[in-house]
Design an enzyme around this catalytic site. Structure first.
Site, PDB file in Angstrom:
ATOM      1  N   HIS A   1       0.842  -1.193   0.000  1.00 54.07           N
ATOM      2  CA  HIS A   1       0.000   0.000   0.000  1.00 54.07           C
ATOM      3  C   HIS A   1       0.874   1.239   0.000  1.00 54.07           C
ATOM      4  O   HIS A   1       2.066   1.195   0.341  1.00 54.07           O
ATOM      5  CB  HIS A   1      -0.945   0.016   1.216  1.00 54.07           C
ATOM      6  CG  HIS A   1      -0.269   0.369   2.516  1.00 54.07           C
ATOM      7  ND1 HIS A   1      -0.154   1.661   2.967  1.00 54.07           N
ATOM      8  CD2 HIS A   1       0.334  -0.413   3.451  1.00 54.07           C
ATOM      9  CE1 HIS A   1       0.472   1.669   4.126  1.00 54.07           C
ATOM     10  NE2 HIS A   1       0.793   0.420   4.448  1.00 54.07           N
ATOM     11  N   CYS A   2       0.288   2.347  -0.449  1.00 53.63           N
ATOM     12  CA  CYS A   2       0.986   3.630  -0.409  1.00 53.63           C
ATOM     13  C   CYS A   2       0.190   4.555   0.507  1.00 53.63           C
ATOM     14  O   CYS A   2      -0.445   4.096   1.451  1.00 53.63           O
ATOM     15  CB  CYS A   2       1.149   4.205  -1.815  1.00 53.63           C
ATOM     16  SG  CYS A   2      -0.399   4.441  -2.696  1.00 53.63           S
ATOM     17  N   MET A   3       0.173   5.844   0.262  1.00 53.43           N
ATOM     18  CA  MET A   3      -0.500   6.791   1.147  1.00 53.43           C
ATOM     19  C   MET A   3      -2.013   6.627   1.157  1.00 53.43           C
ATOM     20  O   MET A   3      -2.663   6.802   2.188  1.00 53.43           O
ATOM     21  CB  MET A   3      -0.149   8.220   0.725  1.00 53.43           C
ATOM     22  CG  MET A   3       1.315   8.579   0.923  1.00 53.43           C
ATOM     23  SD  MET A   3       1.804   8.579   2.655  1.00 53.43           S
ATOM     24  CE  MET A   3       0.872   9.991   3.258  1.00 53.43           C
ATOM     25  N   THR A   4      -2.587   6.267   0.005  1.00 58.40           N
ATOM     26  CA  THR A   4      -4.058   6.188  -0.075  1.00 58.40           C
ATOM     27  C   THR A   4      -4.566   4.940  -0.772  1.00 58.40           C
ATOM     28  O   THR A   4      -5.766   4.713  -0.802  1.00 58.40           O
ATOM     29  CB  THR A   4      -4.618   7.407  -0.847  1.00 58.40           C
ATOM     30  OG1 THR A   4      -4.068   7.435  -2.167  1.00 58.40           O
ATOM     31  CG2 THR A   4      -4.282   8.719  -0.123  1.00 58.40           C
ATOM     32  N   ARG A   5      -3.673   4.107  -1.334  1.00 61.44           N
ATOM     33  CA  ARG A   5      -4.127   3.013  -2.189  1.00 61.44           C
ATOM     34  C   ARG A   5      -3.567   1.659  -1.778  1.00 61.44           C
ATOM     35  O   ARG A   5      -2.440   1.553  -1.314  1.00 61.44           O
ATOM     36  CB  ARG A   5      -3.720   3.281  -3.644  1.00 61.44           C
ATOM     37  CG  ARG A   5      -4.442   4.418  -4.304  1.00 61.44           C
ATOM     38  CD  ARG A   5      -3.683   4.899  -5.520  1.00 61.44           C
ATOM     39  NE  ARG A   5      -2.520   5.709  -5.157  1.00 61.44           N
ATOM     40  CZ  ARG A   5      -1.485   5.925  -5.952  1.00 61.44           C
ATOM     41  NH1 ARG A   5      -1.442   5.401  -7.138  1.00 61.44           N
ATOM     42  NH2 ARG A   5      -0.484   6.688  -5.531  1.00 61.44           N
TER      43      ARG A   5
END
Length: 237
Positions: free
Chosen positions: A26-30
């Protein structure tokens, strides 16, 4: 039970189950998935989930937008799926098998040139600034540049060319280094190859057009000759 346990179960089912997940991160929002078979993901049903803000596929990765709480969702998801999360780079590598030949070529070129971008931007800004102070005639009724009327700025102009020339004249060195890094081979050999291409023994590539054919230096191997022409990226300023 976690806050997103039920949503995680639903998303796991809709992406095709645990067996369809080659890697997840995952990244910041996804949420970022590398799926074994992207066609098994029910995109419409996933986007209809209340917790999902949208989805898209990029560079072979199936990405599901969760929002700022994605870290909590991710923790519940990997726990429910019984799989171990990996880094974004690992997902990127796993997703490459979902790319076609053209996408793989574009990705490879992007990964080669991305490390060079800061140097190219810096060199471009330097050369642009030099053009402003040594090529734009703004003083004494449009007859002189800033460098013409100020020794200080003339010195700055000369000094900045040292950096600007290093960036563009030696660009083949950076490219060869980045290619060997991408290929996982010995990076020092790439640097040596790049330095060879810009060697002072070779005729500057930009000078070839104005040089008579008979004056172009050559290596003579007896039965054939090879022109000694370099790959320097920028002439002197």
């Amino acid at each position: 039970m976690g806050r997103y346990t039920e949503d995680a179960k639903q998303l796991l089912r809709l992406v095709g189950g645990k067996e369809n997940i080659a890697a997840v991160s995952h990244c910041m929002t996804r949420m970022r998935f590398a799926l074994a078979d992207p066609g098994k993901a029910d995109v419409k049903a996933i986007e209809a989930m209340k917790v999902v803000k949208g989805s898209f596929t990029q560079s072979g990765q199936f990405q599901v937008i969760i929002g700022n709480t994605v870290a909590d969702f991710y923790n519940d998801f990997v726990k429910e799926a019984g799989i171990e999360g990996v880094s974004k780079d690992a997902v990127k590598q796993a997703a490459k098998k979902n790319q076609n030949v053209l996408q793989r070529m574009i990705t490879a070129l992007a990964e080669i040139f991305a490390p060079l971008i800061p140097a190219i931007i810096t060199g471009g800004l330097i050369l642009g600034f030099r053009n402003c102070i040594d090529s734009i005639y703004l003083f004494e009724n449009g007859t002189k540049t800033l460098c013409d009327i100020s020794q200080f700025w003339a010195g700055i102009d000369s000094f900045l060319w040292l950096i600007g020339e290093a960036v563009f004249h030696m660009l083949p060195v950076g490219i060869c280094w980045s290619v060997t890094k991408k290929m996982g081979t010995t990076q020092m050999l790439g640097i040596v190859l790049g330095l060879t291409l810009v060697s002072g023994q070779l005729l500057h590539a930009y000078v070839v057009a104005g040089t008579a054919a008979a004056d172009i230096p050559k290596w003579n191997f007896g039965g054939f000759e090879v022109n000694m022409i370099g790959c320097q990226g920028q002439g002197s300023g």
